[in-house]
Structure formats: C-alpha cells, structure tokens
Design a protein around this motif. Structure first.
Motif, PDB file in Angstrom:
ATOM      1  N   LYS A 109       1.118  -1.195   0.119  1.00 52.84           N
ATOM      2  CA  LYS A 109       0.684  -0.366  -0.256  1.00 52.84           C
ATOM      3  C   LYS A 109       0.585   0.940   0.249  1.00 52.84           C
ATOM      4  O   LYS A 109       1.740   1.575   1.251  1.00 52.84           O
ATOM      5  CB  LYS A 109      -0.991   0.327   1.206  1.00 52.84           C
ATOM      6  N   VAL A 110       0.434   2.322  -0.608  1.00 52.89           N
ATOM      7  CA  VAL A 110       1.424   3.063  -1.167  1.00 52.89           C
ATOM      8  C   VAL A 110       0.001   4.765  -0.743  1.00 52.89           C
ATOM      9  O   VAL A 110      -0.178   4.020  -1.617  1.00 52.89           O
ATOM     10  CB  VAL A 110       1.945   3.037  -2.225  1.00 52.89           C
ATOM     11  N   THR A 111       1.009   5.548   0.194  1.00 52.87           N
ATOM     12  CA  THR A 111       0.204   6.745   0.494  1.00 52.87           C
ATOM     13  C   THR A 111       0.650   7.315  -0.369  1.00 52.87           C
ATOM     14  O   THR A 111       1.915   8.149   0.622  1.00 52.87           O
ATOM     15  CB  THR A 111      -0.782   6.190   1.862  1.00 52.87           C
ATOM     16  N   VAL A 112       0.189   8.282  -0.811  1.00 53.59           N
ATOM     17  CA  VAL A 112       0.534  10.096  -0.844  1.00 53.59           C
ATOM     18  C   VAL A 112       0.720  10.948   0.611  1.00 53.59           C
ATOM     19  O   VAL A 112      -0.938  11.407   0.859  1.00 53.59           O
ATOM     20  CB  VAL A 112      -0.160  10.894  -1.757  1.00 53.59           C
ATOM     21  N   LEU A 113       1.373  11.168   1.807  1.00 58.98           N
ATOM     22  CA  LEU A 113       1.480  11.391   3.034  1.00 58.98           C
ATOM     23  C   LEU A 113       1.598  13.266   2.813  1.00 58.98           C
ATOM     24  O   LEU A 113       0.543  13.954   3.261  1.00 58.98           O
ATOM     25  CB  LEU A 113       2.367  11.303   3.545  1.00 58.98           C
ATOM     26  N   ASP A 114       2.224  14.061   1.848  1.00 58.07           N
ATOM     27  CA  ASP A 114       2.003  15.214   1.992  1.00 58.07           C
ATOM     28  C   ASP A 114       2.673  15.853   0.543  1.00 58.07           C
ATOM     29  O   ASP A 114       3.812  14.718  -0.515  1.00 58.07           O
ATOM     30  CB  ASP A 114       3.319  15.537   2.742  1.00 58.07           C
ATOM     31  N   ILE A 115       2.164  16.952  -0.234  1.00 60.50           N
ATOM     32  CA  ILE A 115       3.088  17.228  -1.728  1.00 60.50           C
ATOM     33  C   ILE A 115       3.745  18.210  -1.181  1.00 60.50           C
ATOM     34  O   ILE A 115       2.667  19.324  -0.525  1.00 60.50           O
ATOM     35  CB  ILE A 115       1.422  17.454  -2.709  1.00 60.50           C
ATOM     36  N   GLN A 116       4.779  19.358  -1.011  1.00 62.18           N
ATOM     37  CA  GLN A 116       4.490  20.278  -1.095  1.00 62.18           C
ATOM     38  C   GLN A 116       6.427  21.251  -1.478  1.00 62.18           C
ATOM     39  O   GLN A 116       7.133  20.167  -1.855  1.00 62.18           O
ATOM     40  CB  GLN A 116       5.548  20.927   0.662  1.00 62.18           C
ATOM     41  N   ARG A 117       6.172  22.389  -2.305  1.00 56.45           N
ATOM     42  CA  ARG A 117       7.287  22.452  -2.924  1.00 56.45           C
ATOM     43  C   ARG A 117       7.822  21.794  -4.200  1.00 56.45           C
ATOM     44  O   ARG A 117       8.589  21.621  -4.189  1.00 56.45           O
ATOM     45  CB  ARG A 117       8.294  23.130  -2.660  1.00 56.45           C
ATOM     46  N   GLY A 118       6.571  21.059  -4.889  1.00 55.44           N
ATOM     47  CA  GLY A 118       7.590  20.141  -5.210  1.00 55.44           C
ATOM     48  C   GLY A 118       7.742  18.431  -5.664  1.00 55.44           C
ATOM     49  O   GLY A 118       8.285  17.884  -6.268  1.00 55.44           O
ATOM     50  N   LYS A 119       7.740  18.380  -3.981  1.00 46.94           N
ATOM     51  CA  LYS A 119       7.969  16.751  -3.354  1.00 46.94           C
ATOM     52  C   LYS A 119       6.881  16.737  -3.326  1.00 46.94           C
ATOM     53  O   LYS A 119       6.098  16.877  -2.719  1.00 46.94           O
ATOM     54  CB  LYS A 119       9.045  16.964  -2.313  1.00 46.94           C
ATOM     55  N   VAL A 120       6.849  15.266  -3.507  1.00 45.24           N
ATOM     56  CA  VAL A 120       5.845  14.119  -3.098  1.00 45.24           C
ATOM     57  C   VAL A 120       6.604  12.908  -1.723  1.00 45.24           C
ATOM     58  O   VAL A 120       7.209  12.603  -1.741  1.00 45.24           O
ATOM     59  CB  VAL A 120       4.991  13.716  -3.603  1.00 45.24           C
ATOM     60  N   ARG A 121       5.430  13.297  -0.558  1.00 40.35           N
ATOM     61  CA  ARG A 121       5.975  12.168   0.651  1.00 40.35           C
ATOM     62  C   ARG A 121       5.391  11.142   0.698  1.00 40.35           C
ATOM     63  O   ARG A 121       3.979  11.915   0.396  1.00 40.35           O
ATOM     64  CB  ARG A 121       6.031  12.945   1.935  1.00 40.35           C
ATOM     65  N   LEU A 122       6.060  10.083   0.251  1.00 40.31           N
ATOM     66  CA  LEU A 122       4.817   8.627  -0.003  1.00 40.31           C
ATOM     67  C   LEU A 122       5.150   8.313   2.108  1.00 40.31           C
ATOM     68  O   LEU A 122       6.001   7.932   2.138  1.00 40.31           O
ATOM     69  CB  LEU A 122       5.638   8.040  -0.570  1.00 40.31           C
ATOM     70  N   GLY A 123       4.110   7.356   2.200  1.00 42.72           N
ATOM     71  CA  GLY A 123       3.843   6.151   2.829  1.00 42.72           C
ATOM     72  C   GLY A 123       4.077   5.135   2.105  1.00 42.72           C
ATOM     73  O   GLY A 123       2.979   4.461   1.756  1.00 42.72           O
ATOM     74  N   PHE A 124       4.408   3.969   2.823  1.00 42.75           N
ATOM     75  CA  PHE A 124       4.098   2.287   1.887  1.00 42.75           C
ATOM     76  C   PHE A 124       4.323   1.222   3.259  1.00 42.75           C
ATOM     77  O   PHE A 124       4.939   1.711   4.649  1.00 42.75           O
ATOM     78  CB  PHE A 124       5.907   2.185   1.896  1.00 42.75           C
ATOM     79  N   GLU A 125       2.786   0.466   3.045  1.00 45.93           N
ATOM     80  CA  GLU A 125       2.991  -0.417   4.225  1.00 45.93           C
ATOM     81  C   GLU A 125       2.850  -1.805   3.830  1.00 45.93           C
ATOM     82  O   GLU A 125       2.155  -2.243   2.383  1.00 45.93           O
ATOM     83  CB  GLU A 125       1.547  -0.151   4.545  1.00 45.93           C
TER      84      GLU A 125
END
Length: 76
Positions: free
Chosen positions: A25-41
């Motif tokens: 499971k890949v979840t988009v946690l945050d999007i800021q200043r052209g960067k995407v923070r992903l969470g992996f379960e």
C-alpha cells in the motif's frame, strides 16, 4: 508504466488479488514545493528501497537490513 493520479492521503494497492499473497500500500502523505512524501505499508520481510539504493544493491550485494535504506522512523 502505469501512471496514476492521487491526491494527498489517497493510496494505491499493489498485489493482494488472485495469485499475489503480499500487498503493498502506497499512500501520498504530503505534497510541498514540488516534492511528494510517500508512505509504504508492506510485510516486514519485503525490502523497500529508493531506486538509486536498489541499483547499488544489485551491483554490491544485499543490504544489511530487510528494509534497505529506510530507517525505522521512516516506516511510521
């Protein structure tokens, strides 16, 4: 390549259907200043690497931990 659009807090599930025991499971946690923070379960024994670490692992052998380059604090 499959390309999907997801908003913050939306997820994608890989596997878990007929013939695939493990689920990622890949979840988009945050999007800021052209960067995407992903969470992996995923199951603890499944390695997760950034692509550049994965390439280096292919050249030099296995990483020390099953989670590759992710620290325990990164796994949330």
């Amino acid at each position: 390549m499959l390309v999907l659009t997801r908003k913050s807090q939306e997820s994608v599930i890989v596997g878990g259907s007929a013939g695939f025991e493990r689920v990622l499971k890949v979840t988009v946690l945050d999007i800021q200043r052209g960067k995407v923070r992903l969470g992996f379960e995923v199951d603890a024994e499944v390695p997760v690497h950034r692509s550049e670490v994965w390439e280096q692992t292919r050249i030099n052998g296995r990483p020390e931990s099953p989670r590759g380059d992710l620290a325990a604090s990164d796994l949330g």
